[in-house]
Write an enzyme that holds these catalytic residues in place. Sequence first.
Site, mmCIF file in Angstrom:
data_model
loop_
_atom_site.group_PDB
_atom_site.id
_atom_site.type_symbol
_atom_site.label_atom_id
_atom_site.label_comp_id
_atom_site.label_asym_id
_atom_site.label_seq_id
_atom_site.Cartn_x
_atom_site.Cartn_y
_atom_site.Cartn_z
ATOM 1 C CG MET A 60 -1.941 -1.117 1.184
ATOM 2 S SD MET A 60 -2.898 -1.161 -0.347
ATOM 3 C CE MET A 60 -3.703 -2.726 -0.169
ATOM 4 C CB CYS A 61 4.463 1.985 0.045
ATOM 5 S SG CYS A 61 4.833 1.743 1.773
ATOM 6 C CG HIS A 62 0.867 6.503 -2.284
ATOM 7 N ND1 HIS A 62 0.442 6.327 -0.981
ATOM 8 C CD2 HIS A 62 -0.249 6.693 -3.025
ATOM 9 C CE1 HIS A 62 -0.871 6.410 -0.942
ATOM 10 N NE2 HIS A 62 -1.321 6.628 -2.162
ATOM 11 C CG ASP A 91 23.795 -12.338 2.045
ATOM 12 O OD1 ASP A 91 23.612 -13.581 2.059
ATOM 13 O OD2 ASP A 91 24.297 -11.746 1.069
ATOM 14 C CG MET A 93 5.870 2.705 5.201
ATOM 15 S SD MET A 93 6.043 1.669 6.683
ATOM 16 C CE MET A 93 6.562 0.128 5.966
ATOM 17 C CD GLU A 94 8.943 5.467 1.095
ATOM 18 O OE1 GLU A 94 8.114 5.189 0.212
ATOM 19 O OE2 GLU A 94 8.592 5.906 2.221
#
Length: 160
Positions: free
Chosen positions: A75-77, A130, A115-116
Amino acid sequence: MAEFTHFNTQGHAKMVDITSKGDTTRTALARTSVEVSNEIYQKIVSSQIQKGDVLAVAQVAGIMAAKKTSEIIPMCHPIPIKGVDITFNWKQKESMYELEIDCIVKTKGSTGVEMEALTAVSACALTVYDMCKAVDKGMVIGPTYLVEKTGGKSGDYHRE
């Protein structure tokens, strides 16, 4: 302005309509950490990890993740990111080390960049894992959280 919701009239998921929101300068600072053994710490700081420069690769991974957030969080733009800055800080804790990862993301637009920033620090931490897992798989990631955000209708937020 209508109430924001991620559900349409049929109760199904939708992306929030932000067309009526004005553009403002927005920033977000997110943080996470990776706890590593003394051996991993020594190998990272002396450039002895076989996969390469751990922090340089993690930094690039974080920047790439910030730019791709809308492709992995449904749902992120997609937004025009204007800047991403990732920093690392080592802290010694008893018999291990903690790598603190901070990311500041900036934009000028109609939705925020929290969110970014969170995605960026998460990708950094996962990249460190990793690249170092051949040495020791016992690393611990987190907590991951928003430190602060500025801009937008809801105003500024500063974690207590």
